[in-house]
Enzyme design. Structure first.
Site, PDB file in Angstrom:
ATOM      1  N   GLY A   1      51.591  -0.441  27.688  1.00  0.00           N
ATOM      2  CA  GLY A   1      50.155  -0.729  27.546  1.00  0.00           C
ATOM      3  C   GLY A   1      49.768  -2.168  27.811  1.00  0.00           C
ATOM      4  N   ILE A   5      47.786  -0.532  34.491  1.00  0.00           N
ATOM      5  CA  ILE A   5      47.049   0.700  34.181  1.00  0.00           C
ATOM      6  C   ILE A   5      47.042   0.935  32.673  1.00  0.00           C
ATOM      7  N   ASP A   7      61.503  -2.029  23.560  1.00  0.00           N
ATOM      8  CA  ASP A   7      62.003  -1.427  24.796  1.00  0.00           C
ATOM      9  C   ASP A   7      62.054   0.090  24.625  1.00  0.00           C
ATOM     10  N   THR A  10      64.938   1.944  32.937  1.00  0.00           N
ATOM     11  CA  THR A  10      63.639   2.153  32.261  1.00  0.00           C
ATOM     12  C   THR A  10      63.006   3.473  32.667  1.00  0.00           C
ATOM     13  N   THR A  19      53.841   9.651  39.949  1.00  0.00           N
ATOM     14  CA  THR A  19      53.200   8.980  41.083  1.00  0.00           C
ATOM     15  C   THR A  19      53.218   9.862  42.321  1.00  0.00           C
ATOM     16  N   ASP A  20      52.285   9.615  43.236  1.00  0.00           N
ATOM     17  CA  ASP A  20      52.295  10.364  44.499  1.00  0.00           C
ATOM     18  C   ASP A  20      53.523  10.032  45.346  1.00  0.00           C
ATOM     19  N   GLU A  21      54.211   8.913  45.003  1.00  0.00           N
ATOM     20  CA  GLU A  21      55.364   8.527  45.814  1.00  0.00           C
ATOM     21  C   GLU A  21      56.511   9.518  45.693  1.00  0.00           C
ATOM     22  N   TYR A  77      62.449   3.277  43.758  1.00  0.00           N
ATOM     23  CA  TYR A  77      61.372   3.416  42.751  1.00  0.00           C
ATOM     24  C   TYR A  77      60.913   4.866  42.712  1.00  0.00           C
ATOM     25  N   LYS A  98      61.187   7.597  39.636  1.00  0.00           N
ATOM     26  CA  LYS A  98      60.005   8.276  39.073  1.00  0.00           C
ATOM     27  C   LYS A  98      60.130   9.801  39.225  1.00  0.00           C
ATOM     28  N   ASN A 123      47.761   5.240  44.717  1.00  0.00           N
ATOM     29  CA  ASN A 123      47.749   3.790  44.482  1.00  0.00           C
ATOM     30  C   ASN A 123      46.499   3.370  43.713  1.00  0.00           C
ATOM     31  N   TYR A 177      53.067  -5.790  56.384  1.00  0.00           N
ATOM     32  CA  TYR A 177      54.347  -5.212  56.808  1.00  0.00           C
ATOM     33  C   TYR A 177      54.171  -4.365  58.075  1.00  0.00           C
ATOM     34  N   ASN A 226      46.659  -0.025  55.948  1.00  0.00           N
ATOM     35  CA  ASN A 226      46.803  -1.373  55.384  1.00  0.00           C
ATOM     36  C   ASN A 226      46.058  -2.434  56.193  1.00  0.00           C
ATOM     37  N   PRO A 262      61.932  -1.791  54.372  1.00  0.00           N
ATOM     38  CA  PRO A 262      62.846  -0.697  54.732  1.00  0.00           C
ATOM     39  C   PRO A 262      62.404   0.618  54.079  1.00  0.00           C
TER      40      PRO A 262
HETATM   41  P1  NAD Z   1      52.910  -2.444  35.628  1.00  0.00           P
HETATM   42  O1  NAD Z   1      54.156  -2.892  36.321  1.00  0.00           O
HETATM   43  O2  NAD Z   1      51.668  -3.239  35.772  1.00  0.00           O
HETATM   44  O3  NAD Z   1      53.182  -2.315  34.052  1.00  0.00           O
HETATM   45  C1  NAD Z   1      54.358  -1.739  33.544  1.00  0.00           C
HETATM   46  C2  NAD Z   1      54.403  -2.060  32.047  1.00  0.00           C
HETATM   47  O4  NAD Z   1      55.573  -1.435  31.483  1.00  0.00           O
HETATM   48  C3  NAD Z   1      54.512  -3.552  31.756  1.00  0.00           C
HETATM   49  O5  NAD Z   1      53.615  -3.911  30.720  1.00  0.00           O
HETATM   50  C4  NAD Z   1      55.956  -3.727  31.300  1.00  0.00           C
HETATM   51  O6  NAD Z   1      56.136  -4.814  30.385  1.00  0.00           O
HETATM   52  C5  NAD Z   1      56.229  -2.383  30.648  1.00  0.00           C
HETATM   53  N1  NAD Z   1      57.652  -2.056  30.612  1.00  0.00           N
HETATM   54  C6  NAD Z   1      58.538  -2.108  31.645  1.00  0.00           C
HETATM   55  N2  NAD Z   1      59.771  -1.754  31.215  1.00  0.00           N
HETATM   56  C7  NAD Z   1      59.643  -1.440  29.893  1.00  0.00           C
HETATM   57  C8  NAD Z   1      60.561  -0.991  28.904  1.00  0.00           C
HETATM   58  N3  NAD Z   1      61.854  -0.800  29.194  1.00  0.00           N
HETATM   59  N4  NAD Z   1      60.103  -0.755  27.658  1.00  0.00           N
HETATM   60  C9  NAD Z   1      58.783  -0.956  27.346  1.00  0.00           C
HETATM   61  N5  NAD Z   1      57.891  -1.406  28.241  1.00  0.00           N
HETATM   62  C10 NAD Z   1      58.303  -1.640  29.501  1.00  0.00           C
HETATM   63  O7  NAD Z   1      52.705  -0.943  36.084  1.00  0.00           O
HETATM   64  P2  NAD Z   1      51.373  -0.117  36.410  1.00  0.00           P
HETATM   65  O8  NAD Z   1      50.982  -0.364  37.804  1.00  0.00           O
HETATM   66  O9  NAD Z   1      50.408  -0.329  35.317  1.00  0.00           O
HETATM   67  O10 NAD Z   1      51.952   1.376  36.341  1.00  0.00           O
HETATM   68  C11 NAD Z   1      51.945   2.094  35.116  1.00  0.00           C
HETATM   69  C12 NAD Z   1      52.533   3.468  35.361  1.00  0.00           C
HETATM   70  O11 NAD Z   1      51.771   4.140  36.359  1.00  0.00           O
HETATM   71  C13 NAD Z   1      53.969   3.470  35.869  1.00  0.00           C
HETATM   72  O12 NAD Z   1      54.661   4.536  35.272  1.00  0.00           O
HETATM   73  C14 NAD Z   1      53.823   3.700  37.366  1.00  0.00           C
HETATM   74  O13 NAD Z   1      54.965   4.313  37.906  1.00  0.00           O
HETATM   75  C15 NAD Z   1      52.616   4.605  37.384  1.00  0.00           C
HETATM   76  N6  NAD Z   1      51.815   4.582  38.615  1.00  0.00           N
HETATM   77  C16 NAD Z   1      51.329   3.408  39.089  1.00  0.00           C
HETATM   78  C17 NAD Z   1      50.520   3.400  40.226  1.00  0.00           C
HETATM   79  C18 NAD Z   1      49.945   2.110  40.761  1.00  0.00           C
HETATM   80  O14 NAD Z   1      49.315   2.138  41.813  1.00  0.00           O
HETATM   81  N7  NAD Z   1      50.085   0.985  40.082  1.00  0.00           N
HETATM   82  C19 NAD Z   1      50.232   4.604  40.889  1.00  0.00           C
HETATM   83  C20 NAD Z   1      50.761   5.799  40.363  1.00  0.00           C
HETATM   84  C21 NAD Z   1      51.529   5.775  39.224  1.00  0.00           C
HETATM   85  P1  TYD Z   2      52.164  -1.825  47.238  1.00  0.00           P
HETATM   86  O1  TYD Z   2      50.955  -2.452  46.636  1.00  0.00           O
HETATM   87  O2  TYD Z   2      53.485  -2.509  47.049  1.00  0.00           O
HETATM   88  O3  TYD Z   2      52.190  -0.322  46.704  1.00  0.00           O
HETATM   89  P2  TYD Z   2      53.163   0.915  47.142  1.00  0.00           P
HETATM   90  O4  TYD Z   2      54.319   0.387  47.875  1.00  0.00           O
HETATM   91  O5  TYD Z   2      53.549   1.458  45.807  1.00  0.00           O
HETATM   92  O6  TYD Z   2      52.298   1.828  47.943  1.00  0.00           O
HETATM   93  O7  TYD Z   2      51.933  -1.659  48.798  1.00  0.00           O
HETATM   94  C1  TYD Z   2      50.827  -0.938  49.308  1.00  0.00           C
HETATM   95  C2  TYD Z   2      50.947  -0.928  50.815  1.00  0.00           C
HETATM   96  O8  TYD Z   2      50.816  -2.275  51.298  1.00  0.00           O
HETATM   97  C3  TYD Z   2      52.297  -0.433  51.298  1.00  0.00           C
HETATM   98  O9  TYD Z   2      52.118   0.329  52.495  1.00  0.00           O
HETATM   99  C4  TYD Z   2      53.056  -1.692  51.632  1.00  0.00           C
HETATM  100  C5  TYD Z   2      51.965  -2.664  52.062  1.00  0.00           C
HETATM  101  N1  TYD Z   2      52.233  -4.087  51.763  1.00  0.00           N
HETATM  102  C6  TYD Z   2      52.171  -5.037  52.788  1.00  0.00           C
HETATM  103  O10 TYD Z   2      51.882  -4.731  53.951  1.00  0.00           O
HETATM  104  N2  TYD Z   2      52.438  -6.337  52.466  1.00  0.00           N
HETATM  105  C7  TYD Z   2      52.764  -6.723  51.193  1.00  0.00           C
HETATM  106  O11 TYD Z   2      53.012  -7.940  50.967  1.00  0.00           O
HETATM  107  C8  TYD Z   2      52.809  -5.735  50.161  1.00  0.00           C
HETATM  108  C9  TYD Z   2      53.155  -6.111  48.746  1.00  0.00           C
HETATM  109  C10 TYD Z   2      52.544  -4.421  50.505  1.00  0.00           C
END
Ligand code: NAD
Ligand code: TYD
Length: 340
Positions: free
Chosen positions: A9, A13, A60, A99, A125-127, A149, A153, A178, A206, A248, A273
């Site tokens: 938290g 997100i 943790d 984690t 995640t959609d990934e 990653y 997930k 995303n 990229y 992008n 990669p």
């Molecule tokens: P973030 O990297 O901003 O935050 C992750 C949080 O988890 C941090 O506060 C970190 O301190 C905490 N954390 C990490 N390891 C931990 C552990 N071992 N114990 C307790 N806390 C721990 O991530 P986010 O972008 O907010 O993503 C949140 C979730 O949403 C993730 O599960 C991610 O896979 C998922 N998600 C993210 C996106 C996106 O676009 N950001 C899209 C789809 C799904």
């Molecule tokens: P990112 O924000 O890392 O999210 P994800 O890899 O989880 O989709 O990247 C979003 C898109 O942007 C992805 O296609 C990779 C591209 N990207 C760049 O072109 N340059 C950068 O420096 C980063 C971080 C991402």
């Protein structure tokens, strides 16, 4: 009162969800469990930290003693905590396995023994679908994760499902596209490019810039989670996609326009990669529950740019004086920018 445990938290997100929950759910008491890794920031919880309906525990999720007692007290678990950055996973995946996979297992084991848990939301995640050449991923599609990653997930996603199928844990799994919005750590593309643009620094794009992501405003994500918590069906998966598929290179031009910076800042660098070309989600199932995104991408991106412009005190210390971030940036971009 409903006791809600939010893991992760203090991240992007998760913190938006904590604020959303405290603002919209007067009958919820929220406990945040967060390790405060490089991505977790207490300032994301400003306001919530003083709220009598919120408590923060630094810990943790892989620590069964801490996780067990917090899950036991919960009516609802919303599990965001994860290592989340693809580029970091490519440099080393150990923390992702620990984690994202093992940590999720520890929470699920606790959930299995919990006495009054009514919902466990696994934030996936959609990934996990891997790259999508055409059409859109449906919840029943095969999972084909292609980077460490995404694979970690996918492991957590299926582990959560297995605890529903085997032990009846009331799991719902959400697969979001995303996210963007306030408080996103400036390693992800939108905050990285906005803050680099503000500072007239190169925007490292990229490959050919043709990779496509579907952008979802973080508040639309929170609203969708709320709906799944209340109306989701145990054991089911729900895609959450913004319906904003953008290449992008187009995203980069929009950021440059909004920050008033020249296209000459775009710096094409060697590709990531295993870079997934495109993600795309079919959200029919979630829409049938009554959800639709409320934030248009142009408006959401403009507000996000304004947030980073107005909150330099949030990101500047990370980018300019945080040794961990600087070391990551040098590893990830030093050679790439030299080669460009
Ligand atoms: P973030 O990297 O901003 O935050 C992750 C949080 O988890 C941090 O506060 C970190 O301190 C905490 N954390 C990490 N390891 C931990 C552990 N071992 N114990 C307790 N806390 C721990 O991530 P986010 O972008 O907010 O993503 C949140 C979730 O949403 C993730 O599960 C991610 O896979 C998922 N998600 C993210 C996106 C996106 O676009 N950001 C899209 C789809 C799904
Ligand atoms: P990112 O924000 O890392 O999210 P994800 O890899 O989880 O989709 O990247 C979003 C898109 O942007 C992805 O296609 C990779 C591209 N990207 C760049 O072109 N340059 C950068 O420096 C980063 C971080 C991402």
């Amino acid at each position: 009162m409903t006791e809600v445990l939010v893991t992760g938290g203090a991240g992007f997100i998760g913190s938006n969800f904590v604020h959303y929950a405290l603002a919209t759910r007067p009958d919820w008491r929220v406990t945040t469990l967060d390790k405060l890794t490089y991505a977790g920031r207490l300032e994301n919880l400003k306001g919530a930290l003083d709220d009598p309906r919120h408590s923060f525990v630094r810990g943790d999720i892989t620590d069964a003693a801490v996780a067990g007692c917090l899950v036991e007290r919960a009516d609802l678990v919303v599990h965001f905590a994860a290592e989340t950055h693809v580029d970091r996973a490519i440099h080393g995946a150990a923390d992702f396995i620990k984690t994202d996979v093992f940590g999720t297992y520890v929470l699920l084991e606790a959930a299995r023994r919990a006495t009054h848990l009514r919902r466990f939301i696994q934030i996936s995640t959609d990934e996990v679908y891997g790259t999508v050449p055409d059409g859109s991923s449906r919840e029943t599609d095969e999972l084909k994760p292609r980077n460490p990653y995404a694979a970690s997930k996918a492991g957590a996603d299926r582990l959560a499902y297995s605890f529903f199928a085997t032990y009846g844990v009331p799991v719902c799994i959400t697969r979001a596209s995303n996210n963007y919005g306030p408080c996103q750590f400036p390693e992800k593309v939108i905050p990285l490019f906005i803050t680099n643009a503000v500072d007239n620094q190169p925007l490292p794009l990229y490959g050919d810039g043709g990779n496509v992501r579907d952008w979802l405003h973080v508040l639309d994500h929170c609203r969708a989670l709320d709906l799944v918590i209340e109306h989701g069906v145990d054991g089911e998966v729900y895609n959450i996609g913004g319906g904003n598929e953008v290449a992008n290179v187009d995203l980069t031009h929009q950021i440059l326009d909004l920050t008033g910076r020249p296209a000459s800042l775009i710096t094409r660098v060697p590709d990531r990669p295993g870079h997934d070309r495109r993600y795309s989600l079919d959200t029919t199932k979630l829409r049938a529950l009554g959800w639709q995104p409320q934030v248009g991408f142009a408006e959401g991106l403009r507000e996000t740019v304004q947030w980073y412009q107005a909150n330099e005190s949030w990101w500047r210390p990370i980018k300019q004086s945080n040794a961990e971030f600087q070391s990551y940036y040098a590893t990830q971009y030093g050679e790439r920018l030299r080669l460009s």
